[in-house]
Write an enzyme that holds these catalytic residues in place. Structure first.
Site, PDB file in Angstrom:
ATOM      1  N   HIS A   1      61.481  37.407  63.546  1.00 15.22           N
ATOM      2  CA  HIS A   1      62.504  36.437  63.127  1.00 15.22           C
ATOM      3  C   HIS A   1      63.864  36.729  63.768  1.00 15.22           C
ATOM      4  CE1 HIS A   1      59.880  34.496  60.304  1.00 15.22           C
ATOM      5  NE2 HIS A   1      59.722  35.574  59.560  1.00 15.22           N
TER       6      HIS A   1
ATOM      7  N   HIS B   1      54.288  33.512  59.142  1.00 19.45           N
ATOM      8  CA  HIS B   1      55.549  32.799  59.357  1.00 19.45           C
ATOM      9  C   HIS B   1      55.772  32.547  60.850  1.00 19.45           C
ATOM     10  CE1 HIS B   1      56.146  35.159  55.580  1.00 19.45           C
ATOM     11  NE2 HIS B   1      56.531  33.965  55.157  1.00 19.45           N
TER      12      HIS B   1
HETATM   13 ZN   LIG Z   1      55.640  36.919  57.995  1.00 21.05          ZN
HETATM   14 ZN   LIG Z   2      53.128  33.275  63.654  1.00 20.24          ZN
END
Ligand SMILES: [Zn+2]
Ligand SMILES: [Zn+2]
Ligand SMILES: [Zn+2]
Length: 579
Positions: free
Chosen positions: A302, A340
């Protein structure tokens, strides 16, 4: 009223787990300043940067929409309905629910961090015993009590190894592992109402499992730890980001976003994690190691050019990719199977044709954290097609859909690209039993995906740990992946998997977009589309039968309800008995 309706339908869809992540519009600088004015700052803030280079207007609007939706998915907003949260208060990182007089004794699960009432001895969500030995023995510990002695565990391992012995095709000692205990010092200082899921125990549980199985120490060898240099980091991150992370080393604790913490050791841990990934990349690309596994934290995918977020400080996979390029790699594939979307990795490489980024993640029209990663985000500025997003439209996704997407999207595009180095951003939060991901991938599924990627780039494969928060699930999954790296057979036949209807729809959506950039996909798309009608007919009957039994795994449904219950009751006084 409309807002209330939205919230209710979202809860009914089982999205409560998103609330642990909160997208912040604060820059790291602002967040730090809010925490510790003592350090001072020049006050210059770059602002959130993920749209700065995106040329496409609809893309930008979509991201903005997604961000607005993210605003609706926090613990704080849950309480907002109860009138406990002041919307005008921007600095909310130290927000705590109002205390009421009723005291309910609770304990936090060692295995999944979820909260349980004191009168149960097994976790409602993952079934782990209240005093589980998961931290000592990894997934070899019994989930039912802490009273299992070493003798019983040894016996269990012998049994397991007997089963696996027949599957071993080749085995050598050339899988390199990157691990250093100093990464365990990165932890959340402030006691919140809930233990942070990204905790040191994650590495300890995986390490315990590998040790108990005789894999590490044993069949794999360690590489020496090294801190990444500022110069290496600057190939990925802005100087301001690097300096902001460094500043946290001088403060007791600080927050980049409400869910992304730092203590005095975090910057050091992040330098070690990135350094280990860079050195593993060189070790594997040069051929000194057959392949590698980076057992590192804080995670990285991220973290973008200018911001730390989503528990991530430095982007380890991006640092590894650039280290491989310095060592001579021309084309690098990054497959991100964390549940994610790796918004940071995408941002770093979305204009770069030498790095192909493929991510599989829950997306749900931008409602799942971090909201980015729609199929139509495919790369910009001449690098169109070098970003491939496979956005699931629901939770509960299992081996069948992952393997199907690998067969129809990941492998065809990756083979066409022909990388000379492959990195897996291996979060294990799509694993069965994960409290945040709520998907259904098994260790056998992860082993199979590793096996499928192992044929690319002559086996030059580096696996980097990202997320994953159920200790038992991440330990068994990581162990299964490393066994494949060591040469064991993944032990399941991908031909036996039938995808779900939603899975096929997602794959078709991705193929339709990516066939514009990867011509070989064209025939695959039309084949699949024509099979689609037949497939629906065939599975209709089966699905009706299935639905009568259970539409989703039982723990998954129960987990949702239970988590919601605890979440909404979280303002009651909590006594921690967990770790
Ligand atoms: Zn994750
Ligand atoms: Zn991913
Ligand atoms: Zn649990």
């Amino acid at each position: 009223m409309a807002r209330e309706t939205f919230q209710m339908s979202r809860l009914a869809n089982g999205e409560a787990e998103n609330s642990l992540h909160k997208q912040s519009d604060q820059t790291p600088h602002q967040a730090l300043n809010g925490r510790c004015t003592k350090l001072g700052s020049d006050g210059s803030t770059a602002g959130p940067c993920c749209d700065e280079n995106g040329g496409e207007v609809s893309h930008v609007i979509c991201k903005k929409k997604a961000r607005q939706q993210q605003k609706e998915m926090t613990f704080q907003d849950m309480y907002n309905n109860q009138g406990l949260f002041d919307e005008n208060d921007d600095e909310d990182s130290d927000w705590e629910p109002a205390q009421e007089h009723v005291e309910v004794v609770k304990w936090f699960c060692n295995n999944c961090t979820m909260v349980n009432l004191d009168d149960v001895i097994h976790c409602d969500i993952c079934g782990e015993h209240k005093e589980s030995g998961i931290l000592k023995h990894g997934f070899f510990a019994s989930p039912f009590s802490q009273d299992v002695g070493p003798a019983e565990i040894e016996l269990e391992i012998k049994e397991r190894n007997k089963d696996l012995g027949s599957q071993i095709s080749t085995s050598n000692s050339s899988t390199a592992i990157g691990f250093d205990e100093r990464m365990l010092l990165h932890s959340e200082v402030e006691m919140k109402t809930h233990p942070h899921p990204e905790r040191p125990d994650r590495l300890q549980a995986i390490a315990a499992s590998l040790a108990t199985a005789g894999i590490f120490p044993g069949k794999c060898y360690p590489i020496p730890a090294r801190e990444i240099t500022k110069e290496e980091l600057q190939m990925v991150h802005s100087l301001e980001h690097i300096e902001t992370v460094e500043l946290t080393g001088q403060i007791l604790y600080s927050y980049f976003t409400p869910d992304t913490y730092a203590n005095q050791h975090s910057a050091h841990a992040a330098r070690l994690a990135a350094g280990l990934c860079a050195d593993l990349a060189k070790e594997v690309f040069s051929g000194r190691a057959k392949n590698g596994f980076a057992l590192v934290r804080p995670p990285g995918h991220h973290a973008g050019v200018r911001q730390a977020m989503g528990f991530c400080l430095h982007n380890n996979a991006a640092v590894a990719a650039l280290a491989a390029q310095v060592a001579g790699a021309k084309k690098i594939l990054i497959v991100d199977w964390d549940v994610h979307h790796g918004n940071g990795t995408q941002e770093i490489f979305e204009q770069n044709k030498s790095v192909l980024y493929i991510s599989l993640h829950r997306h749900e029209g931008g409602k799942f954290y971090p909201g980015t990663g729609a199929a139509h985000e495919f790369g910009t500025m001449g690098a169109e097609g070098y970003c491939v997003n496979i956005p699931w439209s629901r939770g509960g996704v299992g081996d069948n859909d992952y393997i199907f997407a690998f067969q129809h999207v990941v492998l065809p595009i990756a083979s066409d690209f022909a990388p000379d180095f492959t990195i897996i951003s291996a979060g294990f939060d799509a694993a069965r039993g994960d409290p945040l991901g709520c998907c259904d991938v098994t260790p056998a599924g992860y082993a199979q995906m590793t096996h499928m990627l192992n044929i690319l780039s002559g086996g030059k494969l580096l696996v980097i740990l990202e997320g994953g928060y159920n200790l038992r699930s991440i330990s068994s999954s990581a162990t299964a992946v490393i066994k494949v790296l060591l040469g064991e057979s993944p032990g399941c036949n991908p031909e036996n998997f039938l995808p779900s209807k939603a899975g096929v729809q997602t794959v078709l959506e991705v193929l339709k977009i990516q066939m514009n950039f990867w011509p070989a996909l064209g025939s695959k798309y039309s084949d699949l589309q024509s099979q689609w009608g037949m497939y629906c007919m065939k599975t209709k009957k089966k699905q009706i039968k299935k639905r009568r039994r259970a539409a989703a795994p039982l723990w998954w449904k129960w987990g949702q309800k239970s988590f919601l219950y605890h979440l909404l009751n979280g303002h009651l006084h909590v006594k921690s008995k967990g770790c």
